[in-house]
Structure formats: structure tokens, C-alpha cells
Write a protein that holds these residues in place. Sequence first.
Motif, mmCIF file in Angstrom:
data_model
loop_
_atom_site.group_PDB
_atom_site.id
_atom_site.type_symbol
_atom_site.label_atom_id
_atom_site.label_comp_id
_atom_site.label_asym_id
_atom_site.label_seq_id
_atom_site.Cartn_x
_atom_site.Cartn_y
_atom_site.Cartn_z
ATOM 1 N N TYR A 99 0.831 -1.201 0.000
ATOM 2 C CA TYR A 99 0.000 0.000 0.000
ATOM 3 C C TYR A 99 0.869 1.256 0.000
ATOM 4 O O TYR A 99 0.626 2.204 -0.751
ATOM 5 N N GLN A 100 1.906 1.271 0.840
ATOM 6 C CA GLN A 100 2.799 2.420 0.912
ATOM 7 C C GLN A 100 3.551 2.635 -0.398
ATOM 8 O O GLN A 100 3.886 3.773 -0.759
ATOM 9 N N LYS A 101 3.805 1.549 -1.124
ATOM 10 C CA LYS A 101 4.517 1.642 -2.398
ATOM 11 C C LYS A 101 3.588 1.898 -3.579
ATOM 12 O O LYS A 101 4.047 1.969 -4.716
ATOM 13 N N GLY A 102 2.297 2.002 -3.304
ATOM 14 C CA GLY A 102 1.349 2.328 -4.350
ATOM 15 C C GLY A 102 1.007 1.185 -5.282
ATOM 16 O O GLY A 102 0.555 1.407 -6.418
ATOM 17 N N ILE A 103 1.183 -0.052 -4.826
ATOM 18 C CA ILE A 103 0.840 -1.214 -5.634
ATOM 19 C C ILE A 103 -0.659 -1.469 -5.498
ATOM 20 O O ILE A 103 -1.153 -1.703 -4.394
ATOM 21 N N PRO A 104 -1.416 -1.455 -6.594
ATOM 22 C CA PRO A 104 -2.862 -1.699 -6.495
ATOM 23 C C PRO A 104 -3.142 -3.127 -6.029
ATOM 24 O O PRO A 104 -2.461 -4.074 -6.438
ATOM 25 N N MET A 105 -4.148 -3.258 -5.180
ATOM 26 C CA MET A 105 -4.526 -4.573 -4.668
ATOM 27 C C MET A 105 -6.033 -4.741 -4.736
ATOM 28 O O MET A 105 -6.789 -3.784 -4.571
ATOM 29 N N ALA A 106 -6.452 -5.999 -4.969
ATOM 30 C CA ALA A 106 -7.875 -6.317 -5.057
ATOM 31 C C ALA A 106 -8.135 -7.655 -4.389
ATOM 32 O O ALA A 106 -7.220 -8.467 -4.199
ATOM 33 N N ILE A 107 -9.391 -7.861 -4.052
ATOM 34 C CA ILE A 107 -9.860 -9.168 -3.582
ATOM 35 C C ILE A 107 -10.766 -9.739 -4.664
ATOM 36 O O ILE A 107 -11.672 -9.059 -5.160
ATOM 37 N N GLY A 108 -10.498 -10.985 -5.041
ATOM 38 C CA GLY A 108 -11.342 -11.688 -6.000
ATOM 39 C C GLY A 108 -11.747 -13.021 -5.403
ATOM 40 O O GLY A 108 -10.936 -13.941 -5.320
ATOM 41 N N THR A 109 -12.989 -13.130 -4.976
ATOM 42 C CA THR A 109 -13.405 -14.264 -4.157
ATOM 43 C C THR A 109 -14.800 -14.739 -4.516
ATOM 44 O O THR A 109 -15.627 -13.962 -5.014
ATOM 45 N N ALA A 110 -15.058 -16.007 -4.240
ATOM 46 C CA ALA A 110 -16.401 -16.551 -4.389
ATOM 47 C C ALA A 110 -17.248 -16.317 -3.144
ATOM 48 O O ALA A 110 -18.398 -16.758 -3.085
ATOM 49 N N ALA A 111 -16.683 -15.638 -2.143
ATOM 50 C CA ALA A 111 -17.446 -15.319 -0.942
ATOM 51 C C ALA A 111 -18.530 -14.296 -1.255
ATOM 52 O O ALA A 111 -18.410 -13.497 -2.183
ATOM 53 N N ILE A 112 -19.587 -14.330 -0.460
ATOM 54 C CA ILE A 112 -20.645 -13.331 -0.603
ATOM 55 C C ILE A 112 -20.287 -12.108 0.250
ATOM 56 O O ILE A 112 -19.446 -12.191 1.145
ATOM 57 N N PRO A 113 -20.902 -10.951 -0.028
ATOM 58 C CA PRO A 113 -20.493 -9.713 0.633
ATOM 59 C C PRO A 113 -20.488 -9.762 2.157
ATOM 60 O O PRO A 113 -19.601 -9.160 2.786
ATOM 61 N N ILE A 114 -21.426 -10.461 2.783
ATOM 62 C CA ILE A 114 -21.439 -10.449 4.250
ATOM 63 C C ILE A 114 -20.189 -11.109 4.826
ATOM 64 O O ILE A 114 -19.734 -10.735 5.912
ATOM 65 N N ASN A 115 -19.619 -12.067 4.111
ATOM 66 C CA ASN A 115 -18.391 -12.691 4.594
ATOM 67 C C ASN A 115 -17.170 -11.824 4.325
ATOM 68 O O ASN A 115 -16.233 -11.783 5.127
ATOM 69 N N ILE A 116 -17.177 -11.134 3.200
ATOM 70 C CA ILE A 116 -16.083 -10.196 2.918
ATOM 71 C C ILE A 116 -16.086 -9.081 3.958
ATOM 72 O O ILE A 116 -15.053 -8.730 4.527
ATOM 73 N N ASP A 117 -17.267 -8.518 4.208
ATOM 74 C CA ASP A 117 -17.387 -7.460 5.221
ATOM 75 C C ASP A 117 -16.954 -7.962 6.592
ATOM 76 O O ASP A 117 -16.303 -7.226 7.361
ATOM 77 N N PHE A 118 -17.313 -9.187 6.919
ATOM 78 C CA PHE A 118 -16.952 -9.803 8.203
ATOM 79 C C PHE A 118 -15.440 -9.761 8.415
ATOM 80 O O PHE A 118 -14.958 -9.393 9.494
ATOM 81 N N VAL A 119 -14.686 -10.113 7.380
ATOM 82 C CA VAL A 119 -13.223 -10.130 7.501
ATOM 83 C C VAL A 119 -12.645 -8.717 7.446
ATOM 84 O O VAL A 119 -11.883 -8.307 8.330
ATOM 85 N N LEU A 120 -13.006 -7.962 6.422
ATOM 86 C CA LEU A 120 -12.373 -6.652 6.220
ATOM 87 C C LEU A 120 -12.679 -5.679 7.340
ATOM 88 O O LEU A 120 -11.789 -4.935 7.785
ATOM 89 N N ASP A 121 -13.914 -5.662 7.806
ATOM 90 C CA ASP A 121 -14.297 -4.663 8.798
ATOM 91 C C ASP A 121 -13.891 -5.050 10.219
ATOM 92 O O ASP A 121 -13.575 -4.173 11.032
ATOM 93 N N ASN A 122 -13.875 -6.338 10.516
ATOM 94 C CA ASN A 122 -13.391 -6.752 11.840
ATOM 95 C C ASN A 122 -11.881 -6.617 11.967
ATOM 96 O O ASN A 122 -11.360 -6.443 13.075
ATOM 97 N N LEU A 123 -11.168 -6.693 10.847
ATOM 98 C CA LEU A 123 -9.710 -6.570 10.878
ATOM 99 C C LEU A 123 -9.219 -5.201 10.401
ATOM 100 O O LEU A 123 -8.013 -4.957 10.365
ATOM 101 N N TYR A 124 -10.147 -4.318 10.026
ATOM 102 C CA TYR A 124 -9.822 -2.937 9.641
ATOM 103 C C TYR A 124 -8.801 -2.878 8.503
ATOM 104 O O TYR A 124 -7.813 -2.137 8.563
ATOM 105 N N ILE A 125 -9.064 -3.602 7.428
ATOM 106 C CA ILE A 125 -8.117 -3.643 6.314
ATOM 107 C C ILE A 125 -8.762 -3.252 4.980
ATOM 108 O O ILE A 125 -8.131 -3.383 3.933
ATOM 109 N N ARG A 126 -9.970 -2.762 5.004
ATOM 110 C CA ARG A 126 -10.669 -2.443 3.760
ATOM 111 C C ARG A 126 -9.905 -1.407 2.932
ATOM 112 O O ARG A 126 -9.914 -1.461 1.694
ATOM 113 N N HIS A 127 -9.246 -0.474 3.581
ATOM 114 C CA HIS A 127 -8.612 0.626 2.859
ATOM 115 C C HIS A 127 -7.457 0.175 1.967
ATOM 116 O O HIS A 127 -7.020 0.921 1.088
#
Length: 216
Positions: A99-127
Motif C-alpha cells: 500500500y505504501q509503495k502504491g501497488i494496487p490490490m484487489a480481492i477476487g473471491t467466491a465469498a458473498i459480501p457479508i463474509n467479505i465485510d466480516f473479515v475486512l471490517d473486523n480486521l480494519y483492512i478495507r482501505h
Amino acid sequence: MKAFIFDLNGTMVNDMPYHTKAWHSLLNDELGGNFTIDEVKPQMYGKNQEVLVRMFGANRFTADEMDRISIEKEKKYQREFLPYLELLPGLHEFLELAYQKGIPMAIGTAAIPINIDFVLDNLYIRHYFKAIVSADDVTFSKPNPETFLKAAELMSVPPTDCLVFEDVPKGAETAANAGMQAVIITTTHKPEEFSQLQNVIHFAPDFNDPFIKALV
């Protein structure tokens, strides 16, 4: 590589045993199945509705019933896994440096949004992520390349400049179908299970691996 695409379950968090347990309980105790853990585990890829069709056939449930069962399964998984939710070793440091080096990152998953939100928001890594592609965002599931190609498009990066992090053969096959190389995190499958895939460039137990650290 100019961009990174991460699978979620089994790649960023080591939660696949909890998904297996939730599916096994639901399929047998609530839906009347008689499946062993070993029968359930290899079917856990793609959308939840596709898992149900593989296990019970195409005519057992209506679309609305499958949607309801899918949400119920994810609630079971989240209740069981929440006390143990954490990123794989080294991943937070890897994300921060990229992130500091400006490398773009994405998540590509078969998970549904509630599971993605569960991980990203509980671990504060969405940004950290410029794009998130979920099961709800694609027509065709892995190993169709739509998930990873859409992630690349949303990051405005050519597919050949993307490196995928995955944990399962179907995910590595998806990367191959998208014209992308893959690094495999060996939380759920052994290296020999990927022998037919020529796009896999490295295997690692977690993100503390020297090869992975050198990517940023």
C-alpha cells in the motif's frame, strides 16, 4: 508484477476448517444429507448455491431457498470463527508495504459480501484494496476467469501484470484462465495437487515467506 489479487478464504485468513464444519452441519443436520467431511470438502468452491446443487442436485431447492440456506450457513461460520479471526502471518505487513509503495490490490473471491465485510471490517483492512469482486459481482464462478479479470479491470491493470494469491487448485486454474501467474498459500492443499498448473510460480505456508516478502 504491477498489482496483486487475493482470494479471501484460506488465503488471507485460515478459515476453511470453519467453512467445512458449517457446511457439514447444515447439509446433514438441517437438510437431511448423509455426507462425510471428506465428501464435503472438495465441493466447497464457487457460489454457495452451486455447492448445494453439487451436493443435492439441481431440483432440490428453489432459488429463494438456496439464498436463505446460504445466509444461514455463513452465520454459522461467522459465529464459530469470530474468536479466531486474524490474518495469516506476515499478511498485514505485506499489505501495508504494498500500500505504501502504491501497488494496487484487489480481492477476487467466491465469498458473498457479508463474509467479505466480516473479515475486512473486523480486521480494519478495507482501505488496502482498490477493488473487491464477490460472488454477487460475477455471472460465472471460478474457474471461469471473470472474477480475476473484473478485479484487474477495476484496478485499471492488464491481467498479465496481476499476480494472484490463492490456496486451492480451482483458484490457481482461474488465474491461469485469466492469463495470470499465481502464488499458492498452502493452508488447505499440498503442492503436488497443483502439478498440472503451469502458472504457479511459488508455494508458501504464509506471507512471512522470503519469496513473497521480496515481491514488494
